[in-house]
Design an enzyme around this catalytic site. Structure first.
Site, PDB file in Angstrom:
ATOM      1  N   GLY A 113       0.823  -1.210   0.000  1.00  0.00           N
ATOM      2  CA  GLY A 113       0.000   0.000   0.000  1.00  0.00           C
ATOM      3  C   GLY A 113       0.852   1.253   0.000  1.00  0.00           C
ATOM      4  CE  LYS A 114       4.903   3.479   4.560  1.00  0.00           C
ATOM      5  NZ  LYS A 114       5.736   3.513   5.763  1.00  0.00           N
ATOM      6  CG  ASN A 140     -10.889   1.081   5.712  1.00  0.00           C
ATOM      7  OD1 ASN A 140     -10.051   0.548   6.426  1.00  0.00           O
ATOM      8  ND2 ASN A 140     -10.925   0.922   4.401  1.00  0.00           N
ATOM      9  CE1 TYR A 147      -4.244   6.998   1.439  1.00  0.00           C
ATOM     10  CE2 TYR A 147      -6.232   6.029   2.348  1.00  0.00           C
ATOM     11  CZ  TYR A 147      -5.296   6.125   1.335  1.00  0.00           C
ATOM     12  OH  TYR A 147      -5.412   5.332   0.222  1.00  0.00           O
TER      13      TYR A 147
END
Length: 176
Positions: A113-114, A140, A147
């Site tokens: 994801g990063k 979520n 984020y």
């Protein structure tokens, strides 16, 4: 993970994009939604026709995260970003939307994801935008925490319709 590469999606990748999109969305939200609402959303949002249209949109881009060590389908996640009029809401010429970052559950916590986020950030910087924005479902926690760690701050909210269920997304922004 050194064996992960990113590939810009082309029309030839539409079936692979559909599969990873449906799989990751289902993994992420299955336990929170009825099968009927989830299926309705998947059918509408990940049809081959809709995905082809989005891939052909010059103001949207998709990227697949690929695990080069896998033998079968090696897509393990994906990214979708939007510019200008293709943004789902703000449509500000000085902004950039991250519409989707999804990663298979078995690869979460392994920096995939990063890696996808860093690709989005690089694209935003190349396009000289003032800020990046995105929407995240208010429940979520994993995505919200991610984020926030990247410096995003909530600035508004909107309704996201999943099937027949109206859910609240937080809109988040990162000034560049």
């Amino acid at each position: 993970m050194s064996n992960i590469t990113l590939k810009k999606v082309s029309i030839a990748d539409v079936a692979k994009l559909q599969k990873i999109g449906m799989t990751t969305f289902s993994e992420t939200f299955r336990e929170f939604n009825t099968p009927e609402n989830l299926n309705k959303y998947l059918v509408e949002s990940f049809s081959i026709e809709k995905l082809r249209s989005e891939i052909n949109n010059t103001h949207s881009e998709f990227y697949l995260a690929l695990d080069d060590a896998k033998d079968d389908t090696n897509a393990i996640g994906y990214l979708k970003v939007n510019f200008g009029e293709s943004q789902t809401e703000l449509k500000d010429s000085k902004s950039f939307e991250i519409e989707r970052i999804y990663v298979l559950k078995e690869y979460q916590g392994k920096d995939v994801g990063k890696l996808l986020y860093q690709k989005a950030l690089a694209i935003a910087q190349q396009n000289n935008v003032d800020y990046i924005w995105l929407g995240v479902w208010e429940h979520n926690k994993q995505a919200l925490d991610f984020y926030k760690q990247q410096g995003f701050e909530a600035f508004d909210q909107h309704i996201f319709k999943l099937g027949n269920d109206e859910q609240t997304d937080l809109l988040m922004c990162l000034k560049l």
